[in-house]
Design an enzyme around this catalytic site. Structure first.
Site, mmCIF file in Angstrom:
data_model
loop_
_atom_site.group_PDB
_atom_site.id
_atom_site.type_symbol
_atom_site.label_atom_id
_atom_site.label_comp_id
_atom_site.label_asym_id
_atom_site.label_seq_id
_atom_site.Cartn_x
_atom_site.Cartn_y
_atom_site.Cartn_z
ATOM 1 N N GLY A 158 2.296 -4.702 37.735
ATOM 2 C CA GLY A 158 2.855 -5.758 38.567
ATOM 3 C C GLY A 158 2.682 -5.410 40.032
ATOM 4 O O GLY A 158 2.431 -4.247 40.368
ATOM 5 N N CYS B 38 6.392 3.086 40.313
ATOM 6 C CA CYS B 38 6.122 2.077 41.336
ATOM 7 C C CYS B 38 4.900 2.495 42.133
ATOM 8 O O CYS B 38 4.780 3.657 42.511
ATOM 9 C CB CYS B 38 7.331 1.938 42.270
ATOM 10 S SG CYS B 38 7.116 0.694 43.553
ATOM 11 N N LEU B 39 4.019 1.538 42.401
ATOM 12 C CA LEU B 39 2.815 1.842 43.186
ATOM 13 C C LEU B 39 3.182 2.277 44.602
ATOM 14 O O LEU B 39 2.403 2.960 45.258
ATOM 15 C CB LEU B 39 1.895 0.615 43.238
ATOM 16 C CG LEU B 39 1.304 0.185 41.880
ATOM 17 C CD1 LEU B 39 0.544 -1.121 42.030
ATOM 18 C CD2 LEU B 39 0.409 1.273 41.292
ATOM 19 N N HIS C 145 12.027 -5.513 38.526
ATOM 20 C CA HIS C 145 11.509 -4.540 39.494
ATOM 21 C C HIS C 145 10.783 -5.261 40.643
ATOM 22 O O HIS C 145 10.996 -4.948 41.820
ATOM 23 C CB HIS C 145 10.574 -3.579 38.736
ATOM 24 C CG HIS C 145 9.833 -2.587 39.568
ATOM 25 N ND1 HIS C 145 10.020 -1.228 39.451
ATOM 26 C CD2 HIS C 145 8.861 -2.747 40.516
ATOM 27 C CE1 HIS C 145 9.216 -0.596 40.294
ATOM 28 N NE2 HIS C 145 8.495 -1.491 40.952
ATOM 29 N N GLU C 146 9.957 -6.256 40.287
ATOM 30 C CA GLU C 146 9.197 -6.994 41.313
ATOM 31 C C GLU C 146 10.104 -7.892 42.151
ATOM 32 O O GLU C 146 9.920 -8.007 43.364
ATOM 33 C CB GLU C 146 8.090 -7.850 40.680
ATOM 34 C CG GLU C 146 7.107 -7.143 39.760
ATOM 35 C CD GLU C 146 6.490 -5.893 40.341
ATOM 36 O OE1 GLU C 146 6.511 -5.705 41.576
ATOM 37 O OE2 GLU C 146 5.985 -5.076 39.546
HETATM 38 O O1 GNR Z 1 2.703 -0.351 37.525
HETATM 39 C C1 GNR Z 1 3.931 -0.351 37.431
HETATM 40 N N1 GNR Z 1 4.505 0.102 36.294
HETATM 41 C C2 GNR Z 1 5.854 -0.002 36.003
HETATM 42 C C3 GNR Z 1 6.355 0.740 34.953
HETATM 43 C C4 GNR Z 1 7.683 0.656 34.608
HETATM 44 C C5 GNR Z 1 8.509 -0.176 35.315
HETATM 45 C C6 GNR Z 1 8.030 -0.911 36.382
HETATM 46 C C7 GNR Z 1 6.710 -0.843 36.717
HETATM 47 S S1 GNR Z 1 6.095 -1.775 38.029
HETATM 48 C C8 GNR Z 1 4.747 -0.814 38.552
HETATM 49 C C9 GNR Z 1 3.943 -1.541 39.607
HETATM 50 C C10 GNR Z 1 4.793 -1.754 40.827
HETATM 51 O O2 GNR Z 1 5.103 -0.900 41.605
HETATM 52 N N2 GNR Z 1 5.268 -2.952 41.010
HETATM 53 O O3 GNR Z 1 6.085 -3.202 42.048
HETATM 54 NI NI NI Z 2 7.080 -1.363 42.505
#
Ligand code: GNR
Ligand code: NI
Length: 171
Positions: free
Chosen positions: A46, A92-93, A134-135
């Protein structure tokens, strides 16, 4: 293909609150395409516009194994959350190489606009439910590490600041 730069915690721009999209037009569709390219390249499941320094309510998500089921959420709103919660190990990225457990509602219902500006609703569980929450947090300026203890957050900040310096030195 246009790749966007993903902001890294503790960048203060990750805490800006995104504004609603007034109209889903060609400008927004271009942002969505670039965000999807950036998410697949990372790779991530995401990406919120906030993470690429665009402060409008836009999300892209793909939780499929084959990474070919893009979901686009514009102006997403949580319309219902389940009373049951579930712990999930999140990453999270914007917080590279760090994973930790967050407790969130297990099932959510989200209303949003699609890439054509048409309203839709989905009920999600599992990874999609985690990812949507999360997003949507990102759009409110919230990063998942804010659910962790102050001690953990301080450690993560220090580690990522050090890492950022090292990366600059390598250029
Ligand atoms: O790539 C992502 N993997 C993930 C794994 C577990 C819970 C949430 C995520 S979101 C993350 C990508 C990201 O940072 N989205 O904001
Ligand atoms: Ni994230």
């Amino acid at each position: 293909m246009a790749l966007l730069t993903v902001l890294c915690y503790p960048d203060p721009r990750l805490h800006k609150v995104a504004k609603p999209v007034a109209q889903v037009d060609a400008r927004i569709q271009k942002i969505v395409t670039d965000m999807a390219d950036t998410m697949y390249e990372a790779p991530g499941v995401g990406l919120a516009a906030t993470q690429v320094d665009i402060h409008e309510r836009i999300l892209v998500i793909d939780v499929s194994d084959s990474q070919n089921e893009l979901m686009v959420f514009i102006n997403p709103e949580l319309v219902w959350v389940s009373p049951e919660k579930k712990l999930w190990r999140e990453g999270c990225l914007s917080v590279p190489e760090y994973f930790d457990e967050v407790d969130r509602p297990a099932v959510v219902r989200v209303r949003a606009l699609d890439i054509n500006g048409k309203e839709f609703e989905v009920e999600a569980d599992g990874l999609l439910a985690v990812c949507l929450q999360h997003e949507m947090d990102h759009l409110q300026g919230k990063v998942f590490v804010e659910y962790l203890s102050m001690l953990k957050r301080t450690r993560i900040s220090l580690k990522l600041k050090k890492r950022a310096k090292e990366l600059i030195g390598e250029r």
